[in-house]
Write a protein that holds these residues in place. Sequence first.
Motif, PDB file in Angstrom:
ATOM      1  N   ILE A   3       0.849  -1.204   0.000  1.00 20.20           N
ATOM      2  CA  ILE A   3       0.000   0.000   0.000  1.00 20.20           C
ATOM      3  C   ILE A   3       0.879   1.247   0.000  1.00 20.20           C
ATOM      4  O   ILE A   3       0.653   2.201  -0.729  1.00 20.20           O
ATOM      5  CB  ILE A   3      -0.968  -0.020   1.199  1.00 20.20           C
ATOM      6  CG1 ILE A   3      -2.018  -1.092   0.965  1.00 20.20           C
ATOM      7  CG2 ILE A   3      -1.628   1.338   1.396  1.00 20.20           C
ATOM      8  CD1 ILE A   3      -2.923  -1.345   2.124  1.00 20.20           C
ATOM      9  N   GLN A   4       1.949   1.214   0.810  1.00 17.82           N
ATOM     10  CA  GLN A   4       2.888   2.333   0.875  1.00 17.82           C
ATOM     11  C   GLN A   4       3.468   2.621  -0.516  1.00 17.82           C
ATOM     12  O   GLN A   4       3.501   3.759  -0.971  1.00 17.82           O
ATOM     13  CB  GLN A   4       4.001   1.980   1.875  1.00 17.82           C
ATOM     14  CG  GLN A   4       4.998   3.098   2.097  1.00 17.82           C
ATOM     15  CD  GLN A   4       4.330   4.343   2.672  1.00 17.82           C
ATOM     16  OE1 GLN A   4       3.455   4.239   3.522  1.00 17.82           O
ATOM     17  NE2 GLN A   4       4.711   5.512   2.170  1.00 17.82           N
ATOM     18  N   ASN A   5       3.914   1.551  -1.224  1.00 21.68           N
ATOM     19  CA  ASN A   5       4.505   1.730  -2.558  1.00 21.68           C
ATOM     20  C   ASN A   5       3.495   2.275  -3.556  1.00 21.68           C
ATOM     21  O   ASN A   5       3.813   3.107  -4.395  1.00 21.68           O
ATOM     22  CB  ASN A   5       5.054   0.398  -3.078  1.00 21.68           C
ATOM     23  CG  ASN A   5       6.331   0.022  -2.352  1.00 21.68           C
ATOM     24  OD1 ASN A   5       6.921   0.876  -1.699  1.00 21.68           O
ATOM     25  ND2 ASN A   5       6.720  -1.229  -2.443  1.00 21.68           N
ATOM     26  N   GLU A   6       2.270   1.787  -3.471  1.00 23.18           N
ATOM     27  CA  GLU A   6       1.228   2.273  -4.376  1.00 23.18           C
ATOM     28  C   GLU A   6       0.974   3.758  -4.143  1.00 23.18           C
ATOM     29  O   GLU A   6       0.826   4.526  -5.079  1.00 23.18           O
ATOM     30  CB  GLU A   6      -0.077   1.483  -4.177  1.00 23.18           C
ATOM     31  CG  GLU A   6      -0.031   0.132  -4.867  1.00 23.18           C
ATOM     32  CD  GLU A   6      -1.200  -0.760  -4.505  1.00 23.18           C
ATOM     33  OE1 GLU A   6      -2.112  -0.292  -3.800  1.00 23.18           O
ATOM     34  OE2 GLU A   6      -1.166  -1.928  -4.909  1.00 23.18           O
ATOM     35  N   LYS A   7       0.967   4.149  -2.853  1.00 23.58           N
ATOM     36  CA  LYS A   7       0.753   5.564  -2.523  1.00 23.58           C
ATOM     37  C   LYS A   7       1.866   6.423  -3.117  1.00 23.58           C
ATOM     38  O   LYS A   7       1.639   7.500  -3.660  1.00 23.58           O
ATOM     39  CB  LYS A   7       0.724   5.746  -1.009  1.00 23.58           C
ATOM     40  CG  LYS A   7      -0.648   5.565  -0.407  1.00 23.58           C
ATOM     41  CD  LYS A   7      -0.611   6.016   1.025  1.00 23.58           C
ATOM     42  CE  LYS A   7      -1.962   5.840   1.678  1.00 23.58           C
ATOM     43  NZ  LYS A   7      -1.862   5.821   3.134  1.00 23.58           N
ATOM     44  N   THR A   8       3.111   5.922  -3.008  1.00 25.26           N
ATOM     45  CA  THR A   8       4.249   6.677  -3.545  1.00 25.26           C
ATOM     46  C   THR A   8       4.116   6.819  -5.055  1.00 25.26           C
ATOM     47  O   THR A   8       4.318   7.904  -5.602  1.00 25.26           O
ATOM     48  CB  THR A   8       5.565   5.947  -3.203  1.00 25.26           C
ATOM     49  OG1 THR A   8       5.549   5.659  -1.825  1.00 25.26           O
ATOM     50  CG2 THR A   8       6.761   6.783  -3.539  1.00 25.26           C
ATOM     51  N   ALA A   9       3.749   5.724  -5.736  1.00 24.61           N
ATOM     52  CA  ALA A   9       3.608   5.763  -7.197  1.00 24.61           C
ATOM     53  C   ALA A   9       2.530   6.763  -7.597  1.00 24.61           C
ATOM     54  O   ALA A   9       2.706   7.547  -8.533  1.00 24.61           O
ATOM     55  CB  ALA A   9       3.252   4.369  -7.716  1.00 24.61           C
ATOM     56  N   VAL A  10       1.431   6.768  -6.866  1.00 24.60           N
ATOM     57  CA  VAL A  10       0.339   7.695  -7.180  1.00 24.60           C
ATOM     58  C   VAL A  10       0.791   9.131  -6.957  1.00 24.60           C
ATOM     59  O   VAL A  10       0.550  10.011  -7.790  1.00 24.60           O
ATOM     60  CB  VAL A  10      -0.924   7.373  -6.333  1.00 24.60           C
ATOM     61  CG1 VAL A  10      -1.941   8.498  -6.449  1.00 24.60           C
ATOM     62  CG2 VAL A  10      -1.525   6.050  -6.775  1.00 24.60           C
ATOM     63  N   SER A  11       1.508   9.369  -5.853  1.00 27.17           N
ATOM     64  CA  SER A  11       1.903  10.761  -5.580  1.00 27.17           C
ATOM     65  C   SER A  11       2.912  11.251  -6.624  1.00 27.17           C
ATOM     66  O   SER A  11       2.873  12.410  -7.018  1.00 27.17           O
ATOM     67  CB  SER A  11       2.434  10.918  -4.152  1.00 27.17           C
ATOM     68  OG  SER A  11       3.703  10.373  -4.050  1.00 27.17           O
TER      69      SER A  11
END
Length: 211
Positions: A3-11
């Motif tokens: 989830i953390q990585n997905e958030k980073t990719a989205v940001s």
Amino acid sequence: MRIQNEKTAVSYMIKLFQQIEEMRPTWDGWAPIEKCLSMAALVVAIRPKLVLEVGVFGGASFLPMAMAQKHNGIGQAVAVDPWSSAASIEGYDPVNAHFWGTINHDAVYKKFMDKVVETGTQNIVKVHRVKSDNFYPPDNLDIASLDGQHTDQAIRDVNRYASKIRVGGYCILDDLNWTGGFVLQSEARLRELGFVHLYPLGTGAVYQRIR
Ligand SMILES: C[S@@+](CC[C@H](N)C(=O)[O-])C[C@H]1O[C@@H](n2cnc3c(N)ncnc32)[C@H](O)[C@@H]1O
């Protein structure tokens, strides 16, 4: 962790589109912000190795693609434009010839080169300051935006550049209804080469090669 990585990719992706929106007013050219974001989104989606534009001017439609390639961490963006008044008036009617004849092409070119540095895309961008007839397009283009001289040159550009787009790749045309009808003729040629119309974009459209 995922989830953390997905958030980073989205940001990072949101940041790319925000940067384009913030920088667009500083670029010379005609592409409206919706077109800039749409072209960047296409590049983010297909992760192209090679994109090319004929008719770059201040980079309004070119820089978003290059910035998206920087975001992807892959690919090169080739810019082909002579940035020359003599080339820009060739074959044009008096009104367009006057408009293009009064533009300081050297200044537009210099500002474009500064913007390449400002966007941090100098390792991605290759600039060829020549008329499209004098550049030999590489094979296997993933995306080509053809927005150079809207005379019979437009048809030559489709013949020489769109034919180098791989099957599955994309071609973007602009100013389809430009006076003289040459851009529309170039679109007809594009269809003969195996492209289909996908969606309108500004005063032009996006096409995909299916054969
Ligand atoms: C309509 S402007 C491009 C606008 C740009 N794509 C945008 O969205 O802001 C046309 C450009 O074609 C360039 N041009 C003129 N003759 C050309 C030629 N023979 N080959 C390539 N580019 C040419 C001009 O220098 C000019 O920058």
